[in-house]
Write an enzyme that holds these catalytic residues in place. Structure first.
Site, PDB file in Angstrom:
ATOM      1  N   HIS A  82       0.846  -1.228  -0.116  1.00 26.65           N
ATOM      2  CA  HIS A  82       0.049   0.138   0.112  1.00 26.65           C
ATOM      3  C   HIS A  82       0.739   1.280  -0.203  1.00 26.65           C
ATOM      4  O   HIS A  82       1.914   1.329   0.751  1.00 26.65           O
ATOM      5  CB  HIS A  82      -0.871   0.154   1.355  1.00 26.65           C
ATOM      6  N   ASP A 161     -14.924   3.194   7.544  1.00 31.64           N
ATOM      7  CA  ASP A 161     -13.887   4.225   7.335  1.00 31.64           C
ATOM      8  C   ASP A 161     -14.553   5.259   6.305  1.00 31.64           C
ATOM      9  O   ASP A 161     -14.172   6.432   6.446  1.00 31.64           O
ATOM     10  CB  ASP A 161     -12.662   3.515   6.361  1.00 31.64           C
ATOM     11  N   ARG A 168     -14.141  13.151   8.638  1.00 29.60           N
ATOM     12  CA  ARG A 168     -12.793  13.685   9.064  1.00 29.60           C
ATOM     13  C   ARG A 168     -12.695  15.067   8.024  1.00 29.60           C
ATOM     14  O   ARG A 168     -12.082  16.210   8.487  1.00 29.60           O
ATOM     15  CB  ARG A 168     -11.791  12.928   9.004  1.00 29.60           C
ATOM     16  N   SER A 183      -7.368   4.178   9.367  1.00 28.99           N
ATOM     17  CA  SER A 183      -8.250   4.157   8.269  1.00 28.99           C
ATOM     18  C   SER A 183      -7.529   3.436   6.961  1.00 28.99           C
ATOM     19  O   SER A 183      -8.112   2.637   6.397  1.00 28.99           O
ATOM     20  CB  SER A 183      -8.209   5.804   7.723  1.00 28.99           C
ATOM     21  N   LYS A 187      -8.630  -1.043   5.888  1.00 32.45           N
ATOM     22  CA  LYS A 187      -8.797  -1.369   4.532  1.00 32.45           C
ATOM     23  C   LYS A 187      -7.880  -2.687   4.133  1.00 32.45           C
ATOM     24  O   LYS A 187      -8.328  -3.582   3.556  1.00 32.45           O
ATOM     25  CB  LYS A 187      -8.643  -0.411   3.573  1.00 32.45           C
TER      26      LYS A 187
HETATM   27  N1  URA Z   1      -5.637   7.386   3.067  1.00 33.38           N
HETATM   28  C1  URA Z   1      -6.505   6.899   3.721  1.00 33.38           C
HETATM   29  O1  URA Z   1      -7.171   5.884   3.257  1.00 33.38           O
HETATM   30  N2  URA Z   1      -6.949   7.240   4.839  1.00 33.38           N
HETATM   31  C2  URA Z   1      -6.161   8.342   5.422  1.00 33.38           C
HETATM   32  O2  URA Z   1      -6.775   8.770   6.497  1.00 33.38           O
HETATM   33  C3  URA Z   1      -5.531   9.022   4.838  1.00 33.38           C
HETATM   34  C4  URA Z   1      -5.029   8.523   3.547  1.00 33.38           C
END
Ligand code: URA
Length: 433
Positions: A82, A161, A168, A183, A187
């Protein structure tokens, strides 16, 4: 249990229990907790922080809020990578086939670009016919047959999320390390791989502007991953300047194909080797030197390139475009950008260059915008290079001629010239294990 008490407990700086965090996530996702209460709790977390224990619990609850991908039908070690996002970041297109060629199973979900950063799904869709929306059965079957498959994120992955990120964004609470870490990791955990390597970017084009902040985020994400029983590492890499020379979807596929075909050395190659080596270490439990030599071999002996072609074919893409990249559709308009000065290039601001590429049509301003796959930028000069006034420093490409002037203005505002020689920041700042 009442959300009011949870908010006041965090406001006063106390640690929340697993039950309180679980209550918050479950009831926020099912609509029992209002946005204004969730926003108050997010602000309290932003200001008071979270312990590692709280952050792990929050992440697991967010991961469990929707579908958890079951990859048990795939034999072998499932790996994922990622990136926290960048400009010219086509590392997945190179790293995924390299590690698949070595024997890792790459069952990867990727995102689309938003803002000044690109996304792997858009890049792959620049290859005619490439399908990133396979059914879960087809996804797993493709990984079992070829060792690699990259698709878009399913709608119901970590819905907590999705809701919290939107909140947010609207309440000035994005920039909190426990919230960013939970966050991203929610995932990754829902996507089900055994080993995860995180490319945490720092610099002008990244979320984290300094290497020190990137290190804090990386450590938090590695702690979460380990707390959830995963093998995980983070590599902290430079995003002050774009990665590689091409920015924009088709152009990035072309650059990735060139590197896979020839193994040419560049900043991009070096970051890909570091990411692929760390994945290989985690997957097979071998030492770094042995892993790096397997990675370099896959890049130079044609195996990674063959794996990329296999992946493109298996997902319906036109592999002849990769075999002869001159056959990709080209933008109607091209403009050379000339250096306005003599001297050294002291900085090439990744955010401004990424934004110029969005102006040309390579990215979206809102998530529903269309994309011009042929649009983008080829950089001929980067930070540290010496130039003479009038040298070509870049080429801009677009199908909409009217966009060239404003894109050029944005692009050139990202270049800083200096009479003194300047060095690039370290490409790889640290690996967090
Ligand atoms: N990428 C994400 O998936 N979440 C965040 O909070 C910041 C970057």
């Amino acid at each position: 249990m009442r959300i009011y008490d949870i908010i006041s407990k965090k406001r006063d700086g106390f640690e929340l229990t697993d039950e309180e965090i679980s209550f918050f996530i479950k009831n926020y996702v099912n609509g029992e907790i209002a946005d204004y209460q969730a926003a108050a709790l997010l602000m309290a977390i932003y200001l008071k922080g979270m312990s590692d224990k709280e952050t792990v619990t929050l992440t697991l609850e967010m991961a469990k809020s929707g579908d958890m991908l079951d990859l048990s039908g795939i034999d072998g070690v499932k790996v994922d990578k990622h990136s926290t996002g960048g400009v010219g970041d086509k590392t997945t297109l190179i790293v995924a086939p390299v590690v698949a060629a070595i024997g890792c199973k790459v069952a990867k979900m990727s995102g689309r670009g938003l803002g000044h950063t690109g996304g792997t799904v858009d890049k792959l869709e620049a290859i005619k016919g490439f399908n990133t929306a396979l059914s879960p059965e087809n996804f797993i079957d493709t990984v079992n047959r070829t060792g690699i498959c990259v698709v878009g994120q399913t709608g119901n992955l970590a819905p907590a999320d999705k809701k919290l990120y939107a909140l947010r964004d609207a309440t000035a609470t994005v920039g909190s390390i426990p919230l960013i870490a939970s966050s991203i990791m929610s995932k990754k955990l829902a996507a089900g791989s055994d080993c995860i390597v995180l490319d945490v970017k720092y610099g002008s084009g990244a979320f984290m502007k300094t290497p020190e902040d990137a290190l804090l985020l990386a450590e938090k994400m590695v702690t979460i991953g380990k707390g959830a029983g995963k093998r995980v590492r983070a590599v902290i890499t430079d995003m002050d300047t774009p990665l590689g020379k091409n920015i924009g979807n088709t152009l990035e596929v072309i650059e990735a194909a060139e590197i896979l075909r020839s193994g040419t050395d560049s900043d991009l190659t070096q970051v890909c080797i570091a990411l692929a080596t760390n994945i290989t270490v985690l997957a097979f439990g071998i030492d770094y030197i042995e892993a790096e030599s397997r990675v370099r071999a896959a890049l130079t002996n044609g195996e990674a390139y063959k794996k990329f072609l296999e992946m493109v074919k298996a997902q319906g893409g036109d592999a002849s475009l990769i075999e002869n990249t001159d056959n990709f559709a080209k933008a109607k308009h091209r403009k050379e950008v000339l250096s306005p000065a003599d001297g050294y290039i002291a900085a090439t601001d990744a955010e401004k260059i990424g934004s110029a590429s969005v102006v040309l049509g390579a990215g979206r301003v809102t998530k529903d915008d269309g994309i011009d796959y042929t649009a983008g930028i080829i950089l001929h000069k980067k930070t540290g290079d010496i130039v003479k006034k009038g040298d070509v420093i870049a080429e801009l490409f677009t199908n909409d001629e009217a966009k060239l002037a404003s894109a050029e203005e944005m692009f050139i505002s990202g270049f800083v010239f200096s009479e003194k020689e300047t060095e690039r920041k370290p490409l790889i700042y640290r690996v967090v294990e």
